[in-house]
Design an enzyme around this catalytic site. Structure first.
Site, PDB file in Angstrom:
ATOM      1  N   PRO A  10       0.911  -1.015   0.003  1.00  0.00           N
ATOM      2  CA  PRO A  10      -0.136   0.073  -0.085  1.00  0.00           C
ATOM      3  C   PRO A  10       0.921   1.277  -0.148  1.00  0.00           C
ATOM      4  O   PRO A  10       1.881   1.527   0.717  1.00  0.00           O
ATOM      5  CB  PRO A  10      -0.804  -0.061   1.109  1.00  0.00           C
ATOM      6  CG  PRO A  10      -0.112  -1.278   2.218  1.00  0.00           C
ATOM      7  CD  PRO A  10       0.501  -2.083   1.179  1.00  0.00           C
ATOM      8  N   ASN A  11       0.229   2.187  -0.654  1.00  0.00           N
ATOM      9  CA  ASN A  11       1.024   3.650  -0.812  1.00  0.00           C
ATOM     10  C   ASN A  11       2.119   3.617  -1.609  1.00  0.00           C
ATOM     11  O   ASN A  11       2.644   4.731  -1.931  1.00  0.00           O
ATOM     12  CB  ASN A  11       1.174   4.129   0.557  1.00  0.00           C
ATOM     13  CG  ASN A  11      -0.306   4.531   1.333  1.00  0.00           C
ATOM     14  OD1 ASN A  11      -1.340   4.956   0.579  1.00  0.00           O
ATOM     15  ND2 ASN A  11      -0.528   3.766   2.470  1.00  0.00           N
ATOM     16  N   ARG A  18       4.977  11.047  -2.728  1.00  0.00           N
ATOM     17  CA  ARG A  18       4.612  10.929  -1.076  1.00  0.00           C
ATOM     18  C   ARG A  18       5.948  11.106  -0.151  1.00  0.00           C
ATOM     19  O   ARG A  18       7.012  10.523  -0.366  1.00  0.00           O
ATOM     20  CB  ARG A  18       4.073   9.293  -1.063  1.00  0.00           C
ATOM     21  CG  ARG A  18       4.199   8.833   0.250  1.00  0.00           C
ATOM     22  CD  ARG A  18       4.065   7.504   0.215  1.00  0.00           C
ATOM     23  NE  ARG A  18       3.700   6.639   1.525  1.00  0.00           N
ATOM     24  CZ  ARG A  18       4.111   5.526   1.952  1.00  0.00           C
ATOM     25  NH1 ARG A  18       4.711   4.646   1.273  1.00  0.00           N
ATOM     26  NH2 ARG A  18       3.767   5.185   3.297  1.00  0.00           N
ATOM     27  N   TYR A  23      10.953   9.431   1.415  1.00  0.00           N
ATOM     28  CA  TYR A  23      11.275   8.370   0.436  1.00  0.00           C
ATOM     29  C   TYR A  23      11.892   8.730  -0.938  1.00  0.00           C
ATOM     30  O   TYR A  23      11.825   8.062  -1.926  1.00  0.00           O
ATOM     31  CB  TYR A  23       9.646   8.017   0.199  1.00  0.00           C
ATOM     32  CG  TYR A  23       8.916   7.278   1.592  1.00  0.00           C
ATOM     33  CD1 TYR A  23       9.390   6.035   1.838  1.00  0.00           C
ATOM     34  CD2 TYR A  23       7.701   7.916   1.795  1.00  0.00           C
ATOM     35  CE1 TYR A  23       8.836   5.476   2.941  1.00  0.00           C
ATOM     36  CE2 TYR A  23       7.144   7.158   3.099  1.00  0.00           C
ATOM     37  CZ  TYR A  23       7.593   6.001   3.690  1.00  0.00           C
ATOM     38  OH  TYR A  23       7.111   5.476   4.739  1.00  0.00           O
ATOM     39  N   ALA A  78       3.070  -0.569   5.000  1.00  0.00           N
ATOM     40  CA  ALA A  78       2.444  -0.535   6.429  1.00  0.00           C
ATOM     41  C   ALA A  78       2.189  -2.045   6.821  1.00  0.00           C
ATOM     42  O   ALA A  78       2.015  -2.155   7.842  1.00  0.00           O
ATOM     43  CB  ALA A  78       1.388   0.201   6.453  1.00  0.00           C
ATOM     44  N   HIS A  81       3.969  -4.283   9.398  1.00  0.00           N
ATOM     45  CA  HIS A  81       3.888  -4.070  10.702  1.00  0.00           C
ATOM     46  C   HIS A  81       2.675  -4.639  11.439  1.00  0.00           C
ATOM     47  O   HIS A  81       2.666  -4.725  12.554  1.00  0.00           O
ATOM     48  CB  HIS A  81       4.020  -2.511  11.193  1.00  0.00           C
ATOM     49  CG  HIS A  81       5.081  -1.933  10.409  1.00  0.00           C
ATOM     50  ND1 HIS A  81       6.202  -2.001  10.445  1.00  0.00           N
ATOM     51  CD2 HIS A  81       4.716  -0.624   9.486  1.00  0.00           C
ATOM     52  CE1 HIS A  81       6.984  -1.088   9.504  1.00  0.00           C
ATOM     53  NE2 HIS A  81       5.958  -0.506   9.050  1.00  0.00           N
ATOM     54  N   ASP A  88       1.564 -15.209   7.234  1.00  0.00           N
ATOM     55  CA  ASP A  88       1.039 -16.620   6.943  1.00  0.00           C
ATOM     56  C   ASP A  88       1.138 -17.128   5.351  1.00  0.00           C
ATOM     57  O   ASP A  88       1.443 -18.069   5.039  1.00  0.00           O
ATOM     58  CB  ASP A  88      -0.313 -16.855   7.194  1.00  0.00           C
ATOM     59  CG  ASP A  88      -0.665 -16.775   8.799  1.00  0.00           C
ATOM     60  OD1 ASP A  88       0.364 -16.798   9.544  1.00  0.00           O
ATOM     61  OD2 ASP A  88      -1.498 -16.819   9.431  1.00  0.00           O
ATOM     62  N   GLU A  99      12.735  -9.217   2.543  1.00  0.00           N
ATOM     63  CA  GLU A  99      11.826  -7.917   2.959  1.00  0.00           C
ATOM     64  C   GLU A  99      12.763  -6.716   2.480  1.00  0.00           C
ATOM     65  O   GLU A  99      13.783  -6.542   3.104  1.00  0.00           O
ATOM     66  CB  GLU A  99      11.535  -8.085   4.581  1.00  0.00           C
ATOM     67  CG  GLU A  99      10.900  -7.007   4.920  1.00  0.00           C
ATOM     68  CD  GLU A  99      10.608  -6.806   6.581  1.00  0.00           C
ATOM     69  OE1 GLU A  99      10.699  -7.965   7.303  1.00  0.00           O
ATOM     70  OE2 GLU A  99      10.430  -5.863   7.171  1.00  0.00           O
ATOM     71  N   HIS A 101      12.773  -2.370   2.509  1.00  0.00           N
ATOM     72  CA  HIS A 101      12.387  -0.921   2.839  1.00  0.00           C
ATOM     73  C   HIS A 101      12.965   0.127   2.375  1.00  0.00           C
ATOM     74  O   HIS A 101      14.267  -0.047   2.392  1.00  0.00           O
ATOM     75  CB  HIS A 101      11.729  -0.802   4.260  1.00  0.00           C
ATOM     76  CG  HIS A 101      10.958  -1.754   4.973  1.00  0.00           C
ATOM     77  ND1 HIS A 101       9.582  -1.831   4.866  1.00  0.00           N
ATOM     78  CD2 HIS A 101      11.263  -3.007   5.645  1.00  0.00           C
ATOM     79  CE1 HIS A 101       9.146  -3.063   5.218  1.00  0.00           C
ATOM     80  NE2 HIS A 101      10.118  -3.548   5.943  1.00  0.00           N
ATOM     81  N   SER A 103      12.963   3.271   3.811  1.00  0.00           N
ATOM     82  CA  SER A 103      13.560   4.007   4.867  1.00  0.00           C
ATOM     83  C   SER A 103      14.069   3.120   5.913  1.00  0.00           C
ATOM     84  O   SER A 103      13.561   1.981   5.885  1.00  0.00           O
ATOM     85  CB  SER A 103      12.255   4.917   5.355  1.00  0.00           C
ATOM     86  OG  SER A 103      11.285   4.087   5.828  1.00  0.00           O
ATOM     87  N   ARG A 108      12.608   5.428  12.829  1.00  0.00           N
ATOM     88  CA  ARG A 108      11.256   6.186  12.700  1.00  0.00           C
ATOM     89  C   ARG A 108      10.435   5.813  13.960  1.00  0.00           C
ATOM     90  O   ARG A 108      10.846   5.269  15.170  1.00  0.00           O
ATOM     91  CB  ARG A 108      10.714   5.729  11.417  1.00  0.00           C
ATOM     92  CG  ARG A 108      11.411   6.093  10.244  1.00  0.00           C
ATOM     93  CD  ARG A 108      10.901   6.067   8.894  1.00  0.00           C
ATOM     94  NE  ARG A 108       9.829   6.662   8.919  1.00  0.00           N
ATOM     95  CZ  ARG A 108       8.704   6.403   7.849  1.00  0.00           C
ATOM     96  NH1 ARG A 108       9.139   5.260   6.976  1.00  0.00           N
ATOM     97  NH2 ARG A 108       7.703   6.978   7.754  1.00  0.00           N
ATOM     98  N   ARG A 112       6.749   1.065  13.636  1.00  0.00           N
ATOM     99  CA  ARG A 112       7.329   0.652  12.565  1.00  0.00           C
ATOM    100  C   ARG A 112       8.525  -0.091  12.753  1.00  0.00           C
ATOM    101  O   ARG A 112       9.352  -0.507  11.952  1.00  0.00           O
ATOM    102  CB  ARG A 112       7.991   1.842  11.462  1.00  0.00           C
ATOM    103  CG  ARG A 112       6.851   2.654  11.153  1.00  0.00           C
ATOM    104  CD  ARG A 112       7.307   3.693  10.107  1.00  0.00           C
ATOM    105  NE  ARG A 112       6.561   4.897   9.937  1.00  0.00           N
ATOM    106  CZ  ARG A 112       5.456   4.810   9.132  1.00  0.00           C
ATOM    107  NH1 ARG A 112       5.064   4.054   8.320  1.00  0.00           N
ATOM    108  NH2 ARG A 112       4.846   5.954   9.080  1.00  0.00           N
TER     109      ARG A 112
HETATM  110  C1  DQA Z   1       8.037   1.301   4.164  1.00  0.00           C
HETATM  111  C2  DQA Z   1       8.193   1.680   5.445  1.00  0.00           C
HETATM  112  C3  DQA Z   1       6.762   1.441   6.109  1.00  0.00           C
HETATM  113  O1  DQA Z   1       6.660   1.667   7.535  1.00  0.00           O
HETATM  114  C4  DQA Z   1       5.738   2.419   5.698  1.00  0.00           C
HETATM  115  O2  DQA Z   1       4.559   2.200   5.833  1.00  0.00           O
HETATM  116  C5  DQA Z   1       5.689   2.176   4.135  1.00  0.00           C
HETATM  117  C6  DQA Z   1       7.036   2.153   3.309  1.00  0.00           C
HETATM  118  C7  DQA Z   1       9.476   1.873   3.393  1.00  0.00           C
HETATM  119  O3  DQA Z   1       9.584   1.460   2.164  1.00  0.00           O
HETATM  120  O4  DQA Z   1      10.262   2.560   3.993  1.00  0.00           O
HETATM  121  O5  DQA Z   1       4.821   2.406   3.303  1.00  0.00           O
HETATM  122  O6  DQA Z   1       8.075   0.147   3.614  1.00  0.00           O
END
Ligand code: DQA
Length: 148
Positions: A10-11, A18, A23, A78, A81, A88, A99, A101, A103, A108, A112
């Site tokens: 998401p996002n 954003r 980011y 998000a 978290h 699962d 995994e 990210h 950031s 933060r 997170r």
């Molecule tokens: C993120 C970090 C997450 O906490 C956040 O909700 C994101 C982006 C990152 O790429 O830094 O949407 O996954």
């Protein structure tokens, strides 16, 4: 085979506009172009991209990766978290997951700092901006026996 699925949650479709101070200004399309170019250099057989804001679609994408992809690079946003459903799904397939990210989530907000998917992924790459994606791709290729 080196078939890699890049999954964004998401996002992440909002990258570029954003919260650029966190980011950066690179869009998701730019990131995917960078990954495509790097994958070509590394003799990756296939690289596919998917982004969804919907938890269930990400769950289904992970399930469908079974017998289809050799590695998943996952920025779960998000959902990282709190999504036990994603955790699962990852645990239910034998496809290794990195995994990642953009950031440094540990620098933060407290909420997170926890990743519910961390125990079921191969490892984490975080805090390097968009280079987190490129580093994760290089790691996946090395794990699949390729030369970086
Ligand atoms: C993120 C970090 C997450 O906490 C956040 O909700 C994101 C982006 C990152 O790429 O830094 O949407 O996954």
């Amino acid at each position: 085979m080196k078939r890699i699925l890049v999954l964004n949650g998401p996002n992440l479709n909002m990258l570029g506009t954003r919260e650029p101070e966190i980011y950066g200004s690179t869009t998701l399309d730019d990131i995917n172009d960078m990954l495509r170019a790097r994958a070509a250099q590394l003799d990756v057989d296939e690289i596919a991209f998917m982004q969804s804001n919907i938890e269930g679609e990400l769950v289904t994408a992970i399930q469908n990766a079974r017998n289809r992809y050799d590695f998943i690079l996952l920025n779960a946003g998000a959902f990282t978290h709190y999504s036990i459903a994603l955790r699962d799904a990852i645990a239910s397939v034998d496809v290794p997951v990195i995994e990642l990210h953009i950031s440094n989530v540990h620098a933060r907000e407290e909420f997170r700092h926890q990743s519910v998917i961390a125990p079921v992924v191969m490892g984490q790459v975080l805090g390097f901006g968009v280079d987190s994606y490129l580093a994760a791709l290089d790691i996946a290729v090395r794990k699949l026996g390729g030369v970086v």
